[in-house]
Design a protein around this motif. Structure first.
Motif, PDB file in Angstrom:
ATOM      1  N   PRO A 126      -5.265  -0.017  -2.438  1.00  0.00           N
ATOM      2  CA  PRO A 126      -5.316   1.450  -2.427  1.00  0.00           C
ATOM      3  C   PRO A 126      -5.200   2.005  -1.003  1.00  0.00           C
ATOM      4  N   PHE A 127      -4.494   3.123  -0.866  1.00  0.00           N
ATOM      5  CA  PHE A 127      -4.287   3.725   0.449  1.00  0.00           C
ATOM      6  C   PHE A 127      -5.614   4.159   1.079  1.00  0.00           C
ATOM      7  N   THR A 128      -6.575   4.501   0.262  1.00  0.00           N
ATOM      8  CA  THR A 128      -7.876   4.950   0.771  1.00  0.00           C
ATOM      9  C   THR A 128      -8.624   3.851   1.517  1.00  0.00           C
ATOM     10  N   ARG A 129      -8.204   2.601   1.351  1.00  0.00           N
ATOM     11  CA  ARG A 129      -8.894   1.485   2.005  1.00  0.00           C
ATOM     12  C   ARG A 129      -8.194   1.052   3.294  1.00  0.00           C
ATOM     13  N   LEU A 130      -7.245   1.837   3.777  1.00  0.00           N
ATOM     14  CA  LEU A 130      -6.438   1.438   4.923  1.00  0.00           C
ATOM     15  C   LEU A 130      -7.285   0.999   6.111  1.00  0.00           C
ATOM     16  N   LYS A 131      -8.206   1.837   6.570  1.00  0.00           N
ATOM     17  CA  LYS A 131      -8.993   1.494   7.757  1.00  0.00           C
ATOM     18  C   LYS A 131      -9.889   0.279   7.526  1.00  0.00           C
ATOM     19  N   ASP A 132     -10.285   0.065   6.280  1.00  0.00           N
ATOM     20  CA  ASP A 132     -11.183  -1.050   5.983  1.00  0.00           C
ATOM     21  C   ASP A 132     -10.476  -2.399   6.044  1.00  0.00           C
TER      22      ASP A 132
ATOM     23  N   ARG B  60       0.500   5.833  -0.974  1.00  0.00           N
ATOM     24  CA  ARG B  60      -0.346   6.904  -1.509  1.00  0.00           C
ATOM     25  C   ARG B  60      -0.203   6.998  -3.027  1.00  0.00           C
ATOM     26  N   THR B  61       1.044   6.839  -3.522  1.00  0.00           N
ATOM     27  CA  THR B  61       1.280   6.828  -4.972  1.00  0.00           C
ATOM     28  C   THR B  61       1.532   5.395  -5.403  1.00  0.00           C
TER      29      THR B  61
ATOM     30  N   MET C 296       0.849  -1.187   0.000  1.00  0.00           N
ATOM     31  CA  MET C 296       0.000   0.000   0.000  1.00  0.00           C
ATOM     32  C   MET C 296       0.886   1.239   0.000  1.00  0.00           C
TER      33      MET C 296
ATOM     34  N   ILE D  25      -0.828   7.535  10.599  1.00  0.00           N
ATOM     35  CA  ILE D  25      -1.824   7.140   9.597  1.00  0.00           C
ATOM     36  C   ILE D  25      -2.781   6.096  10.151  1.00  0.00           C
TER      37      ILE D  25
END
Length: 414
Positions: free
Chosen positions: A232-238, A214-215, A212, A256
């Motif tokens: 994708p970094f946007t799915r980290l918490k999931d 950000r880029t 994972m 983070i």
């Protein structure tokens, strides 16, 4: 014949200079090696190019002229001035070159002493040149002996037994926690050196690796190398609860991961924060153990001290192998002279047999027997002298005798 090494490493160059000197594609390296051997005073060569070192390893008949030629080629390759190249390089000749090569192979000259990656890099560099005809017997002998030396250093010392990077210490801690990493799922966050080391080491120990960042473009090549999954970094918490291990080393100014977290599956989890400032904030969850960078660094420091002690024993092994290699080379040098002695003895026996038959001293029917008798008499005379030569070669005291015999046999140039 001489051995010559031009060495540019983390000890005498900066990273920008090594970047300019590096050989990043096979075509450039092959062209460079071909031009290297165009010079009449260079016989064999190969290039070892890594992030921490660029080494030109060669055999030559004139070290001074060979070095000038190599510096000029490096100047043309890198654009760095000759003065700077000559001022920064370490030059090693003959026994010094062999000692350096053995030290490199044994990971005693590495940025992280005891790391095991250099042996594979050296093997690949040698094989690349060998397959393209740029290496022959002289460098092959040296490289094979270097690998023997490196194997004994690994077997007789503990220099490679303790990890000495934060990432490798983190993976070692994970192995202790789980017993085995085979089949375990790991998420590596970040694209820097520590993330790369963690991903590769996890893969080597059988873990399933996800990556994972950000880029995402920065980790695509690494994902392909470790056969990992991109997340994708946007799915980290999931996805936090989907992994047995998380390794994070980003450049974020704030954590983070932190605050309230939910784990979809109740399982033992180990999270390794390798970043400064920290990536993982305060976590209050019974199933999660967070390993901080300070704890990991303490282990690194302890392991480095242990490796420094092991390095002393390792250098003793390298010194012994260097001496043995040169003694072995000298023993090889005497064999062509011995072979020539016996060849000339055989020719003399044939000539003498033909002479005595021609003079009528021996019937023609017995010419073969006369030749055999003459040859046996000469061999009987030569045998104790040859044994003494080989004994002197084994004891390493042969240089003067080789020169004298070469002069007597008129083989000095050979």
């Amino acid at each position: 014949m001489h051995y010559l090494i031009l060495s540019f490493t983390h000890k005498n160059t900066t990273l920008p200079i090594r970047d300019k000197l590096a050989f990043n594609d096979d075509a450039a390296k092959e062209t460079f090696l071909a031009r290297t051997l165009e010079a009449p005073y260079l016989n064999e060569a190969f290039v070892l190019s890594t992030c921490n070192r660029i080494e030109l390893i060669s055999s030559c008949n004139n070290p001074g002229e060979a070095a000038k030629h190599l510096f000029m080629l490096l100047h043309e390759h890198s654009g760095i001035s000759l003065n700077e190249l000559e001022g920064r390089a370490e030059l090693f000749e003959d026994q010094g070159a062999i000692h350096h090569l053995f030290s490199v192979a044994s990971s005693l000259d590495s940025l992280i002493v005891g790391e095991t990656q250099i042996a594979g890099q050296l093997k690949d560099a040698y094989r690349f040149a060998l397959e393209r005809g740029h290496c022959g017997d002289k460098l092959t002998r040296a490289v094979n002996y270097a690998f023997k030396c490196a194997a004994e250093v690994r077997n007789q010392t503990d220099i490679s037994s303790k990890p000495v990077s934060v990432a490798s210490v983190a993976v070692a801690a994970a192995r202790r926690a789980f017993g085995t990493l085979s089949g375990k799922r790991a998420l590596v966050i970040g694209s820097g050196e520590m993330s790369v080391i963690a991903a590769r080491t996890l893969k080597n120990h059988g873990a399933e690796v996800s990556l994972m960042n950000r880029t995402m473009a920065k980790i695509e090549a690494l994902a392909e190398e470790v056969k990992g999954t991109l997340v994708p970094f946007t799915r980290l918490k999931d996805v936090l609860g989907e992994y047995d291990m998380i390794f994070t080393a980003t450049s974020a100014e704030e954590p983070i991961i932190g605050g309230k977290i939910g784990l979809k599956k109740e399982r033992e989890c180990h999270w390794f924060d390798m970043a400064v400032p920290r990536d993982i904030g305060d976590i209050d969850h019974a199933m999660v153990t967070v390993h901080r960078v300070d704890d990991l660094k303490n282990t690194v420091d302890e392991n480095i001290m242990l490796r420094e002690e092991e390095a002393k024993a390792s250098f003793a092994i390298v010194g012994r192998y260097t001496a043995e290699f040169y003694a072995w080379l000298k023993s090889l040098n005497i064999e062509p002279l011995i072979k020539e002695l016996y060849r000339r003895a055989d020719a003399a026996a044939s000539t003498e047999a033909a002479r005595v038959v021609g003079k009528g001293y021996v019937p023609e029917a017995y010419e073969a027997q006369a030749q055999k008798m003459a040859l046996q008499a000469i061999k009987r005379f030569l045998h104790p002298q040859v044994q003494q030569l080989r004994k002197a070669a084994d004891e390493g005291d042969i240089d003067a005798m080789i020169d004298s015999m070469a002069f007597i046999l008129d083989m000095s140039e050979e």
